[in-house]
Design a protein around this motif. Structure first.
Motif, PDB file in Angstrom:
ATOM      1  N   MET A  24      45.507  50.665  67.744  1.00  0.00           N
ATOM      2  CA  MET A  24      46.709  50.861  68.189  1.00  0.00           C
ATOM      3  C   MET A  24      47.829  50.230  68.972  1.00  0.00           C
ATOM      4  O   MET A  24      47.022  49.305  69.553  1.00  0.00           O
ATOM      5  N   GLU A  25      49.111  50.535  68.856  1.00  0.00           N
ATOM      6  CA  GLU A  25      49.512  49.856  69.558  1.00  0.00           C
ATOM      7  C   GLU A  25      50.410  50.764  70.473  1.00  0.00           C
ATOM      8  O   GLU A  25      51.489  51.609  69.116  1.00  0.00           O
ATOM      9  N   VAL A  26      51.074  50.015  71.533  1.00  0.00           N
ATOM     10  CA  VAL A  26      51.593  51.141  72.109  1.00  0.00           C
ATOM     11  C   VAL A  26      52.864  50.508  73.391  1.00  0.00           C
ATOM     12  O   VAL A  26      51.979  49.425  73.478  1.00  0.00           O
ATOM     13  N   ARG A  27      54.034  50.792  72.721  1.00  0.00           N
ATOM     14  CA  ARG A  27      54.991  49.810  73.652  1.00  0.00           C
ATOM     15  C   ARG A  27      55.762  50.816  74.621  1.00  0.00           C
ATOM     16  O   ARG A  27      56.297  52.111  74.356  1.00  0.00           O
ATOM     17  N   PHE A  28      55.960  50.245  75.717  1.00  0.00           N
ATOM     18  CA  PHE A  28      55.520  51.407  76.951  1.00  0.00           C
ATOM     19  C   PHE A  28      57.201  50.536  77.501  1.00  0.00           C
ATOM     20  O   PHE A  28      56.714  49.696  78.048  1.00  0.00           O
ATOM     21  N   MET A  29      57.871  51.688  78.031  1.00  0.00           N
ATOM     22  CA  MET A  29      59.554  50.855  78.849  1.00  0.00           C
ATOM     23  C   MET A  29      60.137  51.745  79.615  1.00  0.00           C
ATOM     24  O   MET A  29      59.549  52.920  79.358  1.00  0.00           O
ATOM     25  N   ALA A  30      60.590  51.200  80.473  1.00  0.00           N
ATOM     26  CA  ALA A  30      60.762  51.957  81.946  1.00  0.00           C
ATOM     27  C   ALA A  30      62.225  51.018  82.490  1.00  0.00           C
ATOM     28  O   ALA A  30      62.306  49.686  82.659  1.00  0.00           O
ATOM     29  N   PRO A  82      52.181  35.732  68.068  1.00  0.00           N
ATOM     30  CA  PRO A  82      51.820  36.260  66.530  1.00  0.00           C
ATOM     31  C   PRO A  82      50.299  36.722  66.434  1.00  0.00           C
ATOM     32  O   PRO A  82      49.997  37.393  65.972  1.00  0.00           O
ATOM     33  N   GLU A  83      49.607  36.054  68.006  1.00  0.00           N
ATOM     34  CA  GLU A  83      48.019  36.885  68.167  1.00  0.00           C
ATOM     35  C   GLU A  83      48.288  38.044  68.760  1.00  0.00           C
ATOM     36  O   GLU A  83      47.597  38.242  68.669  1.00  0.00           O
ATOM     37  N   ASN A  84      49.340  38.167  69.416  1.00  0.00           N
ATOM     38  CA  ASN A  84      49.814  39.468  69.496  1.00  0.00           C
ATOM     39  C   ASN A  84      49.883  40.478  68.343  1.00  0.00           C
ATOM     40  O   ASN A  84      50.658  42.484  69.108  1.00  0.00           O
ATOM     41  N   ASN A  85      50.537  40.056  67.481  1.00  0.00           N
ATOM     42  CA  ASN A  85      50.996  41.276  66.425  1.00  0.00           C
ATOM     43  C   ASN A  85      49.906  41.730  65.739  1.00  0.00           C
ATOM     44  O   ASN A  85      49.267  41.543  64.682  1.00  0.00           O
ATOM     45  N   ALA A  86      50.152  43.065  66.124  1.00  0.00           N
ATOM     46  CA  ALA A  86      48.888  43.918  64.935  1.00  0.00           C
ATOM     47  C   ALA A  86      48.694  43.595  63.704  1.00  0.00           C
ATOM     48  O   ALA A  86      47.757  44.540  63.039  1.00  0.00           O
ATOM     49  N   ALA A  87      49.988  43.574  62.995  1.00  0.00           N
ATOM     50  CA  ALA A  87      50.078  43.763  61.433  1.00  0.00           C
ATOM     51  C   ALA A  87      49.503  42.374  61.020  1.00  0.00           C
ATOM     52  O   ALA A  87      49.146  42.928  59.964  1.00  0.00           O
ATOM     53  N   LEU A  88      49.738  41.894  61.596  1.00  0.00           N
ATOM     54  CA  LEU A  88      48.780  40.383  60.737  1.00  0.00           C
ATOM     55  C   LEU A  88      47.242  40.187  61.321  1.00  0.00           C
ATOM     56  O   LEU A  88      46.660  39.485  60.248  1.00  0.00           O
ATOM     57  N   GLU A 141      42.792  44.261  60.062  1.00  0.00           N
ATOM     58  CA  GLU A 141      41.279  44.834  59.561  1.00  0.00           C
ATOM     59  C   GLU A 141      41.009  45.301  61.917  1.00  0.00           C
ATOM     60  O   GLU A 141      40.189  46.136  61.208  1.00  0.00           O
ATOM     61  N   HIS A 142      41.744  45.012  62.165  1.00  0.00           N
ATOM     62  CA  HIS A 142      41.568  45.441  64.536  1.00  0.00           C
ATOM     63  C   HIS A 142      42.705  46.764  64.350  1.00  0.00           C
ATOM     64  O   HIS A 142      42.264  47.141  65.565  1.00  0.00           O
ATOM     65  N   TRP A 143      43.781  46.718  63.160  1.00  0.00           N
ATOM     66  CA  TRP A 143      44.476  47.491  63.561  1.00  0.00           C
ATOM     67  C   TRP A 143      44.266  49.094  63.251  1.00  0.00           C
ATOM     68  O   TRP A 143      44.528  48.527  61.731  1.00  0.00           O
ATOM     69  N   SER A 144      44.848  49.998  63.979  1.00  0.00           N
ATOM     70  CA  SER A 144      44.484  51.420  63.485  1.00  0.00           C
ATOM     71  C   SER A 144      45.765  51.544  62.053  1.00  0.00           C
ATOM     72  O   SER A 144      45.767  52.357  60.999  1.00  0.00           O
ATOM     73  N   GLY A 145      47.266  51.113  62.110  1.00  0.00           N
ATOM     74  CA  GLY A 145      48.177  51.347  61.222  1.00  0.00           C
ATOM     75  C   GLY A 145      48.984  52.103  61.968  1.00  0.00           C
ATOM     76  O   GLY A 145      50.015  53.217  61.443  1.00  0.00           O
TER      77      GLY A 145
END
Length: 454
Positions: A196-202, A226-232, A235-239
């Motif tokens: 998954m992807e998690v954005r941590f902000m502080a 682009p290489e770090n865009n999970a939506a692209l 196969e490896h992004w859980s959504g």
């Protein structure tokens, strides 16, 4: 290097490998200096757009159409940048009302002002989306919206970057990092690795929290690339997408100011959860630390943490990871109390059989059992649905629910749900209901072939 961007994540410098710690520290110093020179970038990261879109849509009714927009932030795209920023460039200590940090021979020591071990009254969940368990505090969605606005507008002192605090022109900024926790490990020949992807902000003064979470979960790099865009990388992004925002200033908000009702106007649950006030000066959650989240079946999970306790940060990433695991279908350790539904894979085709006949067909026989019919379902639903000319019906409250006739056959090969005299498209995100009440939908298969199946 153009300051207009986009620019390489490391300021045009290759990241050193196999070097001594001192040389890496020197490299990090250069990278941090260049990042501060450029300042908060205007580059739009897809993960941030996904979070903003979810919040804007989920809160649309209570915000009157006002969109959610994050402030500009410094993207910490290399592990170690947060640690470098957590101490002044010319000092070995940093002290604020929330934390004390010290430079040590083997790294940095961070001491947050709070070191809690209790969870009493901590977990708050915004209404809307999934049901809220009785042991969690239910919060009106409009209240969450006001808490979100307050979280995104901290005091300037909270935005102080420790690294520049002794400079002639100290910098104030938000900081953020991209995390990619593992949801499903690779099973050779069956399933690809899923993250998954998690954005941590502080706020800048709490950059030590970013140092902590990236030390546990890693740094996934510059999210706008682009290489770090999970939506692209389907196969490896859980959504699933998570977002965590540190906001200790929420401890000072009053119940009345965030929109909670007076005790006399509150529901029984609101009184039980402390979501009502008798005294106009009562603080939200009595001024104690809390976490409040909003989440839905879309797979987006946003949490505000009214504290800078490191344990809350780590545990919240794990909570969002558990949420992704439960939605994705992989087992996870703390699944107690999860909302679960039985499901059956129909392969590539759905059609009426004994699984959707009336319960008594085993005793009366298929020939004698009265079948469920579409006309009977329409009679029961009456004005709750709209009958379409093609022969199916659409729920008037939930437009993604489709009612189909009893002889409907769904096929992934054709991408259609067909019956005598009509058909409708079979697409993800919609739920199709047979007259028996049996539901089917198109889901992604958990293996490398990624074959869709109803």
């Amino acid at each position: 290097m153009s300051l207009a961007g986009p620019w390489p994540a490391s300021g045009g410098l290759p990241e050193p490998t196999g070097v001594k710690r001192k040389e890496r520290e020197q490299w990090l110093q250069v990278v941090v200096e260049e990042k501060l020179e450029v300042g908060a970038a205007d580059l739009v990261a897809p993960v941030d757009v996904r979070i903003e879109t979810f919040l804007s849509e989920h809160l649309a009714e209570v915000r009157g159409g006002k969109l959610v927009k994050f402030p500009k932030m410094l993207s910490l795209d290399r592990y170690g940048m947060a640690r470098k920023l957590s101490l002044p460039r010319d000092s070995d200590t940093y002290t604020s009302p929330l934390i004390k940090s010290f430079r040590c021979h083997n790294g940095v020591l961070h001491n947050p002002v709070h070191d809690k071990r209790t969870t009493a009254g901590v977990f708050h969940v915004a209404e809307g989306g999934y049901p809220i368990a009785d042991d969690k505090k239910a919060v009106p969605l409009a209240v969450f919206s006001k808490l979100l606005d307050a979280a995104l507008t901290p005091k300037q002192a909270d935005l102080e970057l420790p690294f520049t605090m002794n400079d002639d022109s100290p910098q104030n900024a938000w900081v953020k990092v991209l995390l990619r926790p593992l949801v499903c490990p690779e099973v050779p020949g069956f399933a690809s690795e899923k993250r998954m992807e998690v954005r941590f902000m502080a706020p800048g003064s709490m950059v030590a929290n970013v140092d902590f979470v990236e030390s546990v979960f890693g740094n996934a790099g510059e999210a706008s690339f682009p290489e770090n865009n999970a939506a692209l990388d389907v196969e490896h992004w859980s959504g699933h997408t998570g977002c965590i925002i540190l906001a200790p200033q929420l401890l000072f908000l009053l119940k009345r100011d965030v929109g909670l009702p007076h005790w006399d106007e509150a529901t029984e649950r609101q009184r039980c959860d402390g979501m009502a006030w008798k005294d106009a000066q009562e603080h939200y959650n009595d001024g104690s630390a809390f976490k409040i989240c909003v989440r839905s079946s879309s797979g987006v999970f946003v949490t505000l943490i009214a504290d800078n306790y490191f344990g809350y940060c780590k545990k919240e990433v794990k909570t969002q990871l558990s949420f992704a695991c439960n939605l994705f279908g992989t087992e996870e350790e703390h699944a107690g109390g999860a909302l679960a539904f039985a499901s059956i894979s129909w392969g590539s085709t759905f059609h009426e059989d004994h699984r959707v006949w009336r319960p008594n067909h085993h005793f009366e026989g298929r020939a004698l059992a009265k079948p469920y019919v579409f006309s009977e379902a329409l009679h029961l639903l009456q004005d709750e649905v709209c009958l379409c000319p093609e022969g199916y019906a659409v729920d008037l409250e939930f437009s993604d629910i489709i009612y189909v006739p009893e002889d409907a056959i769904a096929s992934t090969a054709t991408g259609r749900v067909s019956w005598k005299g009509g058909e409708v498209s079979l697409v993800p995100g919609f739920v199709y209901i047979h007259p028996s009440g049996y539901q089917f939908s198109l889901k992604k298969r958990l293996d490398k072939r990624n074959t869709a199946r109803p």
